[in-house]
Scaffold this motif. Sequence first.
Motif, short mmCIF file in Angstrom:
data_model
loop_
_atom_site.label_atom_id
_atom_site.label_comp_id
_atom_site.label_asym_id
_atom_site.label_seq_id
_atom_site.Cartn_x
_atom_site.Cartn_y
_atom_site.Cartn_z
N UNK A 1 0.83 -1.22 0.00
CA UNK A 1 0.00 0.00 0.00
C UNK A 1 0.87 1.27 0.00
N UNK A 2 2.18 1.11 0.13
CA UNK A 2 3.07 2.28 0.18
C UNK A 2 2.77 3.14 1.40
N UNK A 3 2.44 2.51 2.51
CA UNK A 3 2.00 3.25 3.69
C UNK A 3 3.11 3.30 4.73
N UNK A 4 3.07 4.31 5.58
CA UNK A 4 4.07 4.38 6.67
C UNK A 4 3.40 4.13 8.03
N UNK A 5 2.24 3.46 8.01
CA UNK A 5 1.52 3.15 9.25
C UNK A 5 2.42 2.37 10.21
N UNK A 6 2.21 2.57 11.50
CA UNK A 6 2.92 1.75 12.49
C UNK A 6 2.14 0.44 12.69
N UNK A 7 2.76 -0.50 13.41
CA UNK A 7 2.06 -1.74 13.76
C UNK A 7 1.84 -1.72 15.27
N UNK A 8 0.58 -1.96 15.69
CA UNK A 8 0.30 -2.02 17.13
C UNK A 8 -0.21 -3.42 17.46
N UNK A 9 0.01 -3.84 18.69
CA UNK A 9 -0.39 -5.19 19.08
C UNK A 9 -1.61 -5.13 19.99
N UNK A 10 -2.63 -5.91 19.62
CA UNK A 10 -3.89 -5.91 20.39
C UNK A 10 -4.10 -7.30 21.00
N UNK A 11 -5.08 -7.41 21.90
CA UNK A 11 -5.35 -8.70 22.54
C UNK A 11 -5.78 -9.74 21.51
N UNK A 12 -5.36 -11.01 21.71
CA UNK A 12 -5.83 -12.11 20.85
C UNK A 12 -7.27 -12.43 21.21
N UNK A 13 -8.14 -12.64 20.20
CA UNK A 13 -9.51 -13.08 20.51
C UNK A 13 -9.48 -14.47 21.14
N UNK A 14 -10.52 -14.78 21.93
CA UNK A 14 -10.59 -16.10 22.59
C UNK A 14 -10.60 -17.23 21.56
N UNK A 15 -9.83 -18.28 21.82
CA UNK A 15 -9.76 -19.48 20.99
C UNK A 15 -9.22 -19.22 19.57
N UNK A 16 -8.56 -18.08 19.39
CA UNK A 16 -7.94 -17.76 18.10
C UNK A 16 -6.87 -18.82 17.81
N UNK A 17 -6.91 -19.50 16.65
CA UNK A 17 -5.91 -20.56 16.42
C UNK A 17 -4.49 -19.99 16.33
N UNK A 18 -3.54 -20.73 16.89
CA UNK A 18 -2.14 -20.29 16.87
C UNK A 18 -1.49 -20.60 15.53
N UNK A 19 -1.86 -21.72 14.95
CA UNK A 19 -1.28 -22.09 13.65
C UNK A 19 -2.40 -22.55 12.72
N UNK A 20 -2.15 -22.41 11.43
CA UNK A 20 -3.18 -22.81 10.47
C UNK A 20 -2.49 -23.08 9.14
N UNK A 21 -2.46 -24.33 8.73
CA UNK A 21 -1.94 -24.65 7.39
C UNK A 21 -2.53 -25.96 6.94
N UNK A 22 -3.07 -25.99 5.72
CA UNK A 22 -3.67 -27.24 5.25
C UNK A 22 -2.61 -28.22 4.78
N UNK A 23 -2.87 -29.49 5.00
CA UNK A 23 -2.15 -30.52 4.27
C UNK A 23 -2.97 -30.71 2.99
N UNK A 24 -2.40 -30.35 1.84
CA UNK A 24 -3.20 -30.37 0.60
C UNK A 24 -2.84 -31.56 -0.29
N UNK A 25 -2.26 -32.60 0.33
CA UNK A 25 -1.88 -33.78 -0.46
C UNK A 25 -3.08 -34.35 -1.23
N UNK A 26 -4.23 -34.48 -0.53
CA UNK A 26 -5.41 -35.07 -1.19
C UNK A 26 -5.84 -34.24 -2.39
N UNK A 27 -5.90 -32.92 -2.20
CA UNK A 27 -6.34 -32.06 -3.32
C UNK A 27 -5.40 -32.18 -4.50
N UNK A 28 -4.12 -32.29 -4.21
CA UNK A 28 -3.14 -32.42 -5.31
C UNK A 28 -3.32 -33.76 -6.01
N UNK A 29 -3.44 -34.82 -5.20
CA UNK A 29 -3.48 -36.16 -5.80
C UNK A 29 -4.81 -36.48 -6.45
N UNK A 30 -5.92 -36.10 -5.79
CA UNK A 30 -7.23 -36.50 -6.32
C UNK A 30 -7.80 -35.50 -7.32
#
Length: 317
Positions: free
Chosen positions: A263-292
């Motif tokens: 965006x060509x922006x000079x905004x700063x980054x601020x840290x806010x509270x994590x929402x409840x039960x927000x997942x820490x990690x998220x990545x699909x294993x896409x082997x099935x989609x690739x193979x099938x």
Amino acid sequence: MTADVDGWRIVLTGGAGFLGSHLADRLVAGGASVICFDNFLTGARSNIAHLDAHERFHLVHQDVTTYLDVGGEIDAVLHFASPASPIDYLKLPIQTLKVGSLGTHNALGLARAKGARFMLASTSEVYGDPQVHPQPETYWGHVNPIGPRGVYDEAKRFAEALAFAYHRTHDIEIRIARIFNTYGPRMRMDDGRAVPTFIRQARAGEPLSVHGDGTQTRSLCFVDDMVDGFLRLLTSEHAGPINLGGDEEVTVGELAEVIRDICGSSSSVVFADRPQDDPQVRRPDTTLARELLGWQPQVDWRDGLERAVRWYRQQPG
Ligand code: NAD
């Protein structure tokens, strides 16, 4: 794989939403007729306004938790209606549970009555805050049923269970897509998800609000790739569930910085509270989609973000 839908007559619930409207575009372009059911709870008329005059697109303004019927033959019922962003489903908990349960029941009933194939837009949220990483389809998940996010996660888990019950009991053909974070043009600026929020903040010169310390990860998929996955799954012989999503993992902190740069922006980054039960990690294993399905995302996430930012720049206001 051809993913040919030419001549199909398709019912699409949630067709005025972000994913539904892109899917409608691709179906119509592929020669299908689309009957879209939407009550505009979280979608927008503008997402499908360009299809209004198309002879193979028909809009029905209806809440799909009420009885669903259409005349004539139908080849497939695609159930995409549901609030999908945390901001929406936390604000609309009962509507979210109803569209995942009653809405899915109605859509399955219609598919059964017509002898049509049924496809469900399920979600990576069925894995909850996962303890297995990356997440394969065989993982049963780690969901808090009574937490605030449970309304969405459990609605989708119920919807998957109901689809399989119809498949086993009534022998209807089902396809279940477990969709991971998808982004692109037509996402609502105010839907609270990371990509549109960072774009809006960067463009307004406001601080980018990163939840927690920004080390939690997401895997992003550009909408065109996702829709390609839907078509391949729909026209395949596989019930699923099949994960569809980007398999490159990015931290939320890095995502904020990349979007700020695009965006060509000079905004700063601020840290806010994590929402409840927000997942820490998220990545699909896409082997099935690739193979099938022979599917894998083609658009690099940085290129996709540039395309999304370009689209937002073109929007009035
Ligand atoms: P969206 O909010 O943009 O679209 C959902 C559409 O469903 C909207 O047009 C809304 O008005 C409609 N709708 C909701 N309740 C309805 C009801 N009772 N009757 C009729 N219409 C109703 O969300 P989206 O991002 O396009 O998501 C579409 C589907 O994909 C959802 O089922 C969602 O759970 C799933 N999904 C999306 C993502 C993503 O990254 N966008 C990830 C996982 C799963």
